[in-house]
Write a protein that holds these residues in place. Structure first.
Motif, mmCIF file in Angstrom:
data_model
loop_
_atom_site.group_PDB
_atom_site.id
_atom_site.type_symbol
_atom_site.label_atom_id
_atom_site.label_comp_id
_atom_site.label_asym_id
_atom_site.label_seq_id
_atom_site.Cartn_x
_atom_site.Cartn_y
_atom_site.Cartn_z
ATOM 1 N N LEU A 1 67.839 42.292 36.985
ATOM 2 C CA LEU A 1 69.023 42.996 37.485
ATOM 3 C C LEU A 1 70.077 41.963 37.868
ATOM 4 C CD1 LEU A 1 67.316 45.635 39.819
ATOM 5 C CD2 LEU A 1 68.382 46.103 37.612
ATOM 6 N N ARG A 2 71.335 42.351 37.733
ATOM 7 C CA ARG A 2 72.410 41.426 38.087
ATOM 8 C C ARG A 2 73.590 42.191 38.660
ATOM 9 N NH1 ARG A 2 74.370 39.564 32.006
ATOM 10 N NH2 ARG A 2 74.995 41.651 31.265
ATOM 11 N N VAL A 3 74.482 41.452 39.275
ATOM 12 C CA VAL A 3 75.694 42.052 39.824
ATOM 13 C C VAL A 3 76.446 42.764 38.697
ATOM 14 C CG1 VAL A 3 77.942 41.556 40.863
ATOM 15 C CG2 VAL A 3 75.896 40.390 41.710
ATOM 16 N N GLY A 4 76.872 43.983 38.987
ATOM 17 C CA GLY A 4 77.583 44.789 38.000
ATOM 18 C C GLY A 4 76.731 45.842 37.336
ATOM 19 N N ASP A 5 75.401 45.683 37.399
ATOM 20 C CA ASP A 5 74.522 46.719 36.853
ATOM 21 C C ASP A 5 74.647 47.989 37.686
ATOM 22 O OD1 ASP A 5 73.533 45.152 34.831
ATOM 23 O OD2 ASP A 5 71.660 44.631 35.862
ATOM 24 N N ARG A 6 74.573 49.125 36.999
ATOM 25 C CA ARG A 6 74.596 50.417 37.686
ATOM 26 C C ARG A 6 73.168 50.950 37.758
ATOM 27 N NH1 ARG A 6 76.876 54.475 35.457
ATOM 28 N NH2 ARG A 6 76.350 53.737 33.364
ATOM 29 N N VAL A 7 72.784 51.397 38.935
ATOM 30 C CA VAL A 7 71.394 51.808 39.157
ATOM 31 C C VAL A 7 71.331 53.066 40.018
ATOM 32 C CG1 VAL A 7 70.444 49.473 38.944
ATOM 33 C CG2 VAL A 7 71.185 50.309 41.195
ATOM 34 N N ALA A 8 70.273 53.829 39.796
ATOM 35 C CA ALA A 8 69.845 54.842 40.767
ATOM 36 C C ALA A 8 68.657 54.244 41.512
ATOM 37 C CB ALA A 8 69.430 56.129 40.058
ATOM 38 N N VAL A 9 68.484 54.643 42.769
ATOM 39 C CA VAL A 9 67.505 53.984 43.626
ATOM 40 C C VAL A 9 66.483 54.972 44.153
ATOM 41 C CG1 VAL A 9 67.161 52.620 45.721
ATOM 42 C CG2 VAL A 9 69.182 52.221 44.299
ATOM 43 N N ASP A 10 65.208 54.667 43.886
ATOM 44 C CA ASP A 10 64.099 55.398 44.508
ATOM 45 C C ASP A 10 64.047 54.985 45.979
ATOM 46 O OD1 ASP A 10 61.678 56.375 45.426
ATOM 47 O OD2 ASP A 10 60.481 55.578 43.768
ATOM 48 N N PRO A 11 64.208 55.918 46.917
ATOM 49 C CA PRO A 11 64.248 55.534 48.335
ATOM 50 C C PRO A 11 62.887 55.231 48.934
ATOM 51 C CG PRO A 11 64.408 57.907 48.137
ATOM 52 C CD PRO A 11 64.429 57.369 46.728
ATOM 53 N N SER A 12 61.799 55.482 48.214
ATOM 54 C CA SER A 12 60.457 55.377 48.770
ATOM 55 C C SER A 12 60.107 53.938 49.143
ATOM 56 C CB SER A 12 59.428 55.889 47.766
ATOM 57 O OG SER A 12 59.777 57.170 47.285
ATOM 58 N N LEU A 13 59.543 53.765 50.319
ATOM 59 C CA LEU A 13 59.103 52.456 50.793
ATOM 60 C C LEU A 13 57.636 52.563 51.191
ATOM 61 C CD1 LEU A 13 62.172 51.578 53.053
ATOM 62 C CD2 LEU A 13 61.768 50.837 50.689
ATOM 63 N N TYR A 14 56.764 51.965 50.374
ATOM 64 C CA TYR A 14 55.326 51.998 50.618
ATOM 65 C C TYR A 14 54.844 50.616 51.033
ATOM 66 C CZ TYR A 14 55.962 55.954 47.359
ATOM 67 O OH TYR A 14 56.400 57.083 46.712
ATOM 68 N N CYS A 15 53.789 50.577 51.846
ATOM 69 C CA CYS A 15 53.290 49.276 52.310
ATOM 70 C C CYS A 15 52.517 48.541 51.223
ATOM 71 C CB CYS A 15 52.434 49.446 53.562
ATOM 72 S SG CYS A 15 50.791 50.184 53.282
ATOM 73 N N GLY A 16 51.810 49.290 50.359
ATOM 74 C CA GLY A 16 51.060 48.674 49.279
ATOM 75 C C GLY A 16 49.649 48.251 49.623
ATOM 76 N N TYR A 17 49.266 48.315 50.905
ATOM 77 C CA TYR A 17 47.941 47.809 51.282
ATOM 78 C C TYR A 17 47.074 48.814 52.035
ATOM 79 C CZ TYR A 17 50.421 46.979 55.700
ATOM 80 O OH TYR A 17 51.173 47.131 56.839
ATOM 81 N N CYS A 18 47.606 49.966 52.404
ATOM 82 C CA CYS A 18 46.808 50.931 53.159
ATOM 83 C C CYS A 18 45.849 51.669 52.220
ATOM 84 C CB CYS A 18 47.703 51.926 53.898
ATOM 85 S SG CYS A 18 48.497 53.158 52.828
ATOM 86 N N TYR A 19 45.004 52.473 52.798
ATOM 87 C CA TYR A 19 43.988 53.238 52.047
ATOM 88 C C TYR A 19 44.618 54.030 50.908
ATOM 89 C CZ TYR A 19 40.317 56.736 51.216
ATOM 90 O OH TYR A 19 39.384 57.564 50.642
ATOM 91 N N TYR A 20 45.723 54.716 51.193
ATOM 92 C CA TYR A 20 46.325 55.594 50.194
ATOM 93 C C TYR A 20 47.097 54.812 49.136
ATOM 94 C CZ TYR A 20 44.827 59.191 53.365
ATOM 95 O OH TYR A 20 44.050 59.992 54.153
ATOM 96 N N CYS A 21 47.785 53.757 49.532
ATOM 97 C CA CYS A 21 48.496 52.947 48.548
ATOM 98 C C CYS A 21 47.533 52.332 47.544
ATOM 99 C CB CYS A 21 49.292 51.847 49.244
ATOM 100 S SG CYS A 21 50.836 52.404 50.003
ATOM 101 N N LYS A 22 46.378 51.887 48.026
ATOM 102 C CA LYS A 22 45.400 51.284 47.128
ATOM 103 C C LYS A 22 44.800 52.299 46.169
ATOM 104 C CE LYS A 22 44.028 47.280 49.870
ATOM 105 N NZ LYS A 22 42.913 46.567 50.543
ATOM 106 N N ARG A 23 44.976 53.560 46.463
ATOM 107 C CA ARG A 23 44.492 54.628 45.593
ATOM 108 C C ARG A 23 45.626 55.317 44.845
ATOM 109 N NH1 ARG A 23 41.286 53.092 49.121
ATOM 110 N NH2 ARG A 23 39.017 53.308 48.980
#
Length: 331
Positions: A74-96
């Protein structure tokens, strides 16, 4: 920079706040538009219990104006839509692979500053690069569409099923469009708002009524979806599920909403009851669907407000006037 801020439940202010700086794997986006949805109402009422003050806005797209040192692709000037979701990546559910159930779940515009501002920071991993033909403002529809795609991920999606959808606001209409493409034989819509029913008819539903009693369906429906979150609608919808059918609770209900059920009927009729929460591995797919023209922005987007009118836009949404309401921070 200027931002809409929910200072405390029920109090919305336009403030000057510090510009965000990107972390190593983050970008800063200048939102072209941010959508208003039911989650924003719940936040404004204090029901989602974020830390106040908070800049809302989890449905947004725009142009990248800064990138972190470790950003790749990605670079300056690119147009994007953004997924707002923020996951920790290490909890029980993220690992599954159940990040939307993350024990440390967060979201841009819910637990950290969102898109109702001139600038907003986001992880590079959450960005979907927009094709040239899709406007940045219209692309704010990708986030709610990604929630609808997640909803369909938990449904059986058998060919020639009959669907009954409660609510013909933005999410009900998106469910209608997806059902039509998922092999539905019929898709009927229930709503009390005649203008919204007209939109459902415009988009090609089988029937648009104010009560399911108006429809001839002695066996009920294979799939019943609540997109309202309203207790009375959910109560009525639940009893419309046919034998072997599925009920999807998609609308966001109030915390104190309660529903009496008959466990024997669930047993006897072999009903599946399921829910769908936010986004899960569905954002890029929604972006691809949006790019392919699955939604008509001219139909789905009914109003556009400048950032200074954020409170007015939220009030209009709460009053049930219009369809998708966008706030355009640069407008």
């Amino acid at each position: 920079m200027k931002a809409a801020v929910i200072a405390e439940p029920g109090t919305i202010e336009i403030r000057t706040v510090p510009d965000p700086a990107p972390g190593p794997a983050e970008v800063v986006v200048r939102p072209a538009a941010v959508g208003i949805c039911g989650t924003d109402l719940h936040i404004n009422r204090g029901e989602f219990a974020p830390a106040f003050p908070i800049v809302p806005g989890h449905e947004f797209a725009g142009e990248i104006v800064a990138v972190g040192a470790a950003v790749d692709g990605l670079r300056v000037g690119d147009r994007v839509a953004v997924d707002p979701s923020l996951y920790c990546g290490y909890c029980y559910y993220c690992k599954r692979n159940r990040g939307n159930q993350c024990d440390n779940w967060g979201a841009i515009g819910v637990t950290v500053s969102g898109g109702a501002a001139q600038y907003v920071a986001a992880p590079m991993a959450n960005c979907f690069k927009l094709p040239p033909h899709l406007s940045s403002s219209d692309a704010a529809l990708i986030e709610p569409l990604s929630c609808a795609v997640r909803g369909f991920d938990v449904l059986p999606r058998a060919m020639a099923d009959s669907y009954l959808i409660y609510g013909s606001g933005t999410m009900g209409l998106m469910m209608l469009e997806l059902a039509k493409r998922a092999g539905a034989a019929t898709v009927s819509v229930v709503d009390l708002n005649p203008q919204r029913l007209e939109t459902a008819r415009l988009l090609g539903c089988t029937a648009a009524v104010t009560s399911a009693d108006e429809l001839d369906a002695p066996r009920g429906w294979d799939v019943v979806i609540d997109c309202t979150g309203a207790e009375a609608a959910i109560r009525d919808a639940f009893r419309r599920v046919g034998k072997g059918g599925t009920f999807l609770q998609f609308g966001v209900a109030d915390y104190d909403a309660r529903l009496e059920i008959e466990p024997y009927e669930i047993y006897r009729r072999e009903i599946t009851v399921t829910g769908s929460m936010a986004v899960l591995n569905s954002f890029d797919r929604a972006g691809e669907l949006m790019a392919a023209g699955v939604l008509r922005p001219d139909v789905f987007i009914s109003h556009r407000f400048p950032l200074d009118s954020y409170a007015e836009a939220l009030g209009q949404f709460e009053a049930g006037v219009g369809r998708k309401i966008l706030v355009e921070p640069g407008g």
